[in-house]
Design an enzyme around this catalytic site. Structure first.
Site, mmCIF file in Angstrom:
data_model
loop_
_atom_site.group_PDB
_atom_site.id
_atom_site.type_symbol
_atom_site.label_atom_id
_atom_site.label_comp_id
_atom_site.label_asym_id
_atom_site.label_seq_id
_atom_site.Cartn_x
_atom_site.Cartn_y
_atom_site.Cartn_z
ATOM 1 N N ASP A 1 0.938 -1.053 0.320
ATOM 2 C CA ASP A 1 -0.167 -0.101 0.148
ATOM 3 C C ASP A 1 0.490 1.546 0.471
ATOM 4 O O ASP A 1 0.718 3.090 1.013
ATOM 5 C CB ASP A 1 -0.902 0.064 1.400
ATOM 6 C CG ASP A 1 -2.166 1.217 0.988
ATOM 7 O OD1 ASP A 1 -2.489 2.100 0.544
ATOM 8 O OD2 ASP A 1 -2.628 1.049 2.257
ATOM 9 N N CYS B 1 -16.783 8.229 2.282
ATOM 10 C CA CYS B 1 -16.158 7.544 2.427
ATOM 11 C C CYS B 1 -15.605 7.700 4.034
ATOM 12 O O CYS B 1 -15.029 7.949 4.005
ATOM 13 C CB CYS B 1 -14.962 6.169 2.375
ATOM 14 S SG CYS B 1 -14.867 5.243 3.149
ATOM 15 N N CYS C 1 -13.317 3.359 9.493
ATOM 16 C CA CYS C 1 -14.876 2.790 9.909
ATOM 17 C C CYS C 1 -14.839 1.143 9.681
ATOM 18 O O CYS C 1 -14.593 0.992 8.166
ATOM 19 C CB CYS C 1 -15.419 3.498 8.967
ATOM 20 S SG CYS C 1 -17.251 2.792 9.250
ATOM 21 N N CYS D 1 -18.547 -2.413 6.896
ATOM 22 C CA CYS D 1 -18.834 -2.855 5.356
ATOM 23 C C CYS D 1 -18.427 -3.947 6.086
ATOM 24 O O CYS D 1 -19.249 -5.182 5.558
ATOM 25 C CB CYS D 1 -18.684 -2.512 4.835
ATOM 26 S SG CYS D 1 -16.746 -1.624 4.018
#
Length: 349
Positions: free
Chosen positions: A132, A212, A239, A242
């Site tokens: 990443d 988001c 968060c 999901c």
């Protein structure tokens, strides 16, 4: 190679080819729609993300790796526990992955060790390690190499491990046989789309990052849209909604490494306590962790929003209201306009 990877804490490795041309149209459409928000680096690199051999000349194959990150002592009902945090508005909620050590550091060093083990066996070869950290189409490479399928929330899902894992890659100049991809098992389920507080998942596998909560609390540098602030609730860094709702995450794997165990003060802490951190304390408590990257000012911005939401939810007779108001008032003249703006908004709640 799989045995070496397992010894280093990886749960699975795979191999993908470098022809990602079929993914370019989707990437370009996402950028054209502005779904990347203020993540300018996404647009700056453009289609290079889908062209591994352009990013690292000589690349012929990509070794992909998965590392589970749930802390070692995570109980079976962890999803239920995480949902319960949102029913306590005066508690600050930090995404599970960010409660321990910075995954960039952990994966990068262990991917490098994996590369060294391979080199010991076959001799030196061209390579570059990523976690990443560069224009890499990680999810595409992971799905093509059999790490899982692309869920409707855009994350990679595995039947054996859900989605609570990190991905890393080693670009190599070796012609390795690709591993087989797996089929999707989301079916008609769209729980992740339905549960998103800000409806950021605008369609299956289509995420508008501008809405988001992870983007807003981590990547977004400025003022948070007032329309979205109430929807953030008590989430102050990232968060997991999901993922917490996803049925496949009942199979999420626990990490064998202590690196991802939650640090003291990052789980179950009150917003008043977190808002009181000075910059020095913020830097001390987040040293070596992913939260440090947003800096103290954004931290205060995020916590102020959560405090405002708590004020709007707590009973008028709840003694925590006075504590929240007092803490916010103490930052009302903060030297940074970004903090003052969000404190003023919170007090108005």
């Amino acid at each position: 190679m799989r045995a070496w990877a397992n010894e280093l804490g990886f749960s699975q490795i795979g191999v993908a080819g470098v022809d990602l041309a079929s993914a370019e149209a989707g990437l370009q459409a996402w950028l054209d729609n502005g779904f990347h928000g203020q993540m300018d680096y996404m647009a700056a690199h453009g289609l290079k993300r889908a062209r591994p051999a352009e990013l690292v000349p000589g690349t012929v194959s990509v070794i992909t790796a998965r590392m589970d990150y749930l802390p070692r002592n995570t109980p079976e009902n962890w999803q239920e526990i995480e949902w319960a945090r949102q029913s306590r508005p005066a508690e600050g909620v930090i995404s599970v992955y960010a409660r321990g050590r910075d995954y960039h550091k952990v994966l990068r060093s262990r991917l490098q060790k994996l590369q060294e083990r391979i080199a010991e066996a076959i001799g030196p070869f061209g390579h570059r390690v990523f976690t990443d950290s560069a224009p890499v189409l990680e999810a595409e490479l992971a799905s093509r190499s059999g790490q899982g399928w692309r869920g409707k929330h855009t994350l990679i899902l595995s039947r054996e491990a859900g989605s609570m894992f990190f991905l890393g890659e080693i670009y190599v100049d070796l012609a390795l046989a690709p591993t087989e991809p797996v089929t999707s098992h989301c079916g008609s389920c769209q729980a992740c789309m339905d549960v998103c507080p800000t409806q950021a998942i605008v369609g299956p596998k289509r995420l508008d990052a501008r809405r988001c909560i992870s983007y807003l609390t981590i990547e977004h540098p400025g003022s948070i849209d007032e329309e979205l602030r109430p929807l953030i609730g008590n989430r102050i860094y990232g968060c997991d909604d999901c993922q917490s709702i996803c049925p496949w995450n009942k199979f999420a794997g626990r990490s064998e490494l202590p690196d991802f165990d939650a640090r003291d003060g990052l789980t179950g802490a009150g917003l008043v306590q977190l808002f009181a951190w000075s910059e020095a304390e913020f830097l001390r408590r987040t040293e070596g962790g992913p939260i440090r990257r947003i800096g103290h000012v954004r931290w205060l911005r995020n916590v102020a929003v959560a405090m405002g939401n708590a004020l709007s939810q707590l009973s008028p007779s709840d003694p925590l209201r006075d504590q929240l108001r007092s803490a916010l008032s103490a930052r009302a003249t903060h030297p940074e306009p970004l903090v003052r703006e969000h404190v003023e908004w919170a007090l108005g709640r």
